[in-house]
Design an enzyme around this catalytic site. Structure first.
Site, PDB file in Angstrom:
ATOM      1  N   ASP A  36      47.225  16.850  15.964  1.00 28.99           N
ATOM      2  CA  ASP A  36      45.897  16.360  16.345  1.00 28.99           C
ATOM      3  C   ASP A  36      44.788  17.333  15.956  1.00 28.99           C
ATOM      4  O   ASP A  36      43.692  16.918  15.583  1.00 28.99           O
ATOM      5  CB  ASP A  36      45.853  16.097  17.850  1.00 28.99           C
ATOM      6  CG  ASP A  36      46.621  14.838  18.227  1.00 28.99           C
ATOM      7  OD1 ASP A  36      46.821  13.983  17.355  1.00 28.99           O
ATOM      8  OD2 ASP A  36      47.023  14.719  19.401  1.00 28.99           O
ATOM      9  N   GLY A  37      45.070  18.637  16.047  1.00 22.38           N
ATOM     10  CA  GLY A  37      44.066  19.622  15.670  1.00 22.38           C
ATOM     11  C   GLY A  37      43.687  19.509  14.206  1.00 22.38           C
ATOM     12  O   GLY A  37      42.501  19.542  13.846  1.00 22.38           O
ATOM     13  N   GLU A  45      34.973  15.719  22.426  1.00 23.37           N
ATOM     14  CA  GLU A  45      34.085  15.996  23.545  1.00 23.37           C
ATOM     15  C   GLU A  45      33.119  17.123  23.228  1.00 23.37           C
ATOM     16  O   GLU A  45      33.344  17.927  22.317  1.00 23.37           O
ATOM     17  CB  GLU A  45      34.871  16.359  24.816  1.00 23.37           C
ATOM     18  CG  GLU A  45      35.440  17.780  24.860  1.00 23.37           C
ATOM     19  CD  GLU A  45      36.743  17.949  24.137  1.00 23.37           C
ATOM     20  OE1 GLU A  45      36.887  18.960  23.415  1.00 23.37           O
ATOM     21  OE2 GLU A  45      37.627  17.083  24.276  1.00 23.37           O
ATOM     22  N   ASP A  69      32.931  25.661  36.799  1.00 22.06           N
ATOM     23  CA  ASP A  69      33.317  26.413  35.608  1.00 22.06           C
ATOM     24  C   ASP A  69      32.685  25.805  34.360  1.00 22.06           C
ATOM     25  O   ASP A  69      32.547  26.468  33.338  1.00 22.06           O
ATOM     26  CB  ASP A  69      34.843  26.414  35.435  1.00 22.06           C
ATOM     27  CG  ASP A  69      35.536  27.415  36.347  1.00 22.06           C
ATOM     28  OD1 ASP A  69      34.849  28.189  37.032  1.00 22.06           O
ATOM     29  OD2 ASP A  69      36.789  27.414  36.377  1.00 22.06           O
ATOM     30  N   ALA A 115      38.158   8.218  22.532  1.00 18.04           N
ATOM     31  CA  ALA A 115      39.225   8.879  21.772  1.00 18.04           C
ATOM     32  C   ALA A 115      39.539  10.255  22.321  1.00 18.04           C
ATOM     33  O   ALA A 115      40.676  10.728  22.250  1.00 18.04           O
ATOM     34  CB  ALA A 115      38.831   8.985  20.300  1.00 18.04           C
ATOM     35  N   THR A 118      41.720  11.487  26.457  1.00 19.62           N
ATOM     36  CA  THR A 118      43.085  11.916  26.779  1.00 19.62           C
ATOM     37  C   THR A 118      43.315  13.386  26.423  1.00 19.62           C
ATOM     38  O   THR A 118      44.440  13.870  26.520  1.00 19.62           O
ATOM     39  CB  THR A 118      44.118  11.058  26.025  1.00 19.62           C
ATOM     40  OG1 THR A 118      43.863  11.137  24.624  1.00 19.62           O
ATOM     41  CG2 THR A 118      44.053   9.612  26.484  1.00 19.62           C
ATOM     42  N   ALA A 119      42.262  14.093  26.007  1.00 15.47           N
ATOM     43  CA  ALA A 119      42.394  15.496  25.627  1.00 15.47           C
ATOM     44  C   ALA A 119      41.937  16.389  26.790  1.00 15.47           C
ATOM     45  O   ALA A 119      42.469  16.306  27.894  1.00 15.47           O
ATOM     46  CB  ALA A 119      41.610  15.753  24.345  1.00 15.47           C
ATOM     47  N   ASN A 176      39.376  16.276  28.635  1.00 16.64           N
ATOM     48  CA  ASN A 176      38.908  15.476  29.763  1.00 16.64           C
ATOM     49  C   ASN A 176      40.030  15.126  30.732  1.00 16.64           C
ATOM     50  O   ASN A 176      39.869  15.232  31.959  1.00 16.64           O
ATOM     51  CB  ASN A 176      38.260  14.198  29.236  1.00 16.64           C
ATOM     52  CG  ASN A 176      37.923  13.205  30.317  1.00 16.64           C
ATOM     53  OD1 ASN A 176      37.006  13.405  31.102  1.00 16.64           O
ATOM     54  ND2 ASN A 176      38.676  12.105  30.375  1.00 16.64           N
ATOM     55  N   SER A 197      42.869  16.735  31.148  1.00 18.32           N
ATOM     56  CA  SER A 197      43.305  17.969  31.805  1.00 18.32           C
ATOM     57  C   SER A 197      42.356  18.374  32.934  1.00 18.32           C
ATOM     58  O   SER A 197      42.773  19.020  33.892  1.00 18.32           O
ATOM     59  CB  SER A 197      43.397  19.108  30.778  1.00 18.32           C
ATOM     60  OG  SER A 197      44.367  18.824  29.795  1.00 18.32           O
TER      61      SER A 197
END
Length: 255
Positions: A44-45, A115, A144, A152, A155-156, A158, A160
């Site tokens: 994905d990266g 994001e 923090d 899209a 699920t990354a 966000n 977590s």
């Protein structure tokens, strides 16, 4: 889709480079700036890097997983690649545009597919004021950090941060706090995709904050404006049996 030429790009890992070598030998290869479709090999990266690198070309990108998670990737198979691409479903994404201003008076714009996040730089908690479409919605968020994500990207980072998963085509953005201290019970908000979010950092010299659009970081920001860039369109290709909307749906039922 019509397919006359394919470009292959790959992450620097051995498994991705080996796959690219074999695929080029089997299907031929043309430079990415001339191809009808780009095949990205990695995780994905690397897919995010590829989307950013070729965003201006507006060419569809078909990913195959030679990394780890591969949420944005299709299953890797060497055979029948041209047929898979021809039968693939297109998902159109619009990135977020970040306009960040620093305490020294500099400004920088960057695009984010996943994001835009604001993060404290030191042990001091960040204090953020939040406006949505010019209306102050939160006078002070002690945290923090906070983020605004696309469907899209939901699920990354966000997810977590305990943010909601957004279905593709929902027409929504998620505004999610990161480790909020006050107000302790605030868990974020769902915003229409056309909303403009402005974060103002309180006392930024004492409580420095950085802003990150995917992997573009701006340190010591004073205020940050975020909105969806509807003029920029990104095309991702997915196998019909494993499209992005189905993946997002499945992710909500993972134990």
């Amino acid at each position: 889709m019509q397919l006359d030429s394919i470009a292959f790009v790959a992450a620097e890992t051995k498994i991705a480079q080996d796959a690219m070598y074999r695929l080029k030998h089997r299907y031929g290869h043309i430079a990415p700036d001339k191809a009808d479709v780009i095949v990205a090999l990695g995780g994905d990266g690397f897919m995010l890097e590829t989307l950013h690198r070729y965003m201006g070309r507006k060419v569809p990108i078909y990913g195959m997983n030679r990394g780890t998670v591969g949420f944005l990737m299709n299953e890797f198979r060497e055979m029948d690649l041209t047929d898979r691409i021809a039968e693939a479903q297109t998902v159109e994404l619009h990135p977020l545009q970040m306009e960040a201003h620093t305490v020294s008076g500099e400004s920088l714009c960057a695009l984010a597919i996943n994001e835009v996040s604001l993060l404290r730089e030191t042990r001091q908690a960040a204090k953020l004021r939040i406006k949505v479409d010019g209306v102050e919605r939160l006078a002070e968020l002690v945290c923090d950090g906070a983020l605004v994500c696309t469907p899209a990207g939901s699920t990354a980072y966000n997810l977590s941060a305990h943010g909601p998963i957004l279905p593709m085509g929902s027409g929504l953005l998620a505004l999610t706090p990161i480790s909020p201290f006050r107000p302790r019970r605030w868990r974020g908000a769902l915003l229409p995709h056309g909303a403009e979010v402005v974060f103002t950092i309180e006392n930024p010299e004492k409580r420095p904050v950085s802003a990150v659009a995917d992997y573009t970081e701006v340190r010591d920001v004073s205020h940050v404006k975020i909105r969806e860039d509807r003029n920029m369109k990104i095309k991702l290709l997915f196998d019909p049996e494993h499209n992005l909307e189905e993946r997002i749906l499945k992710e909500q039922f993972v134990e």
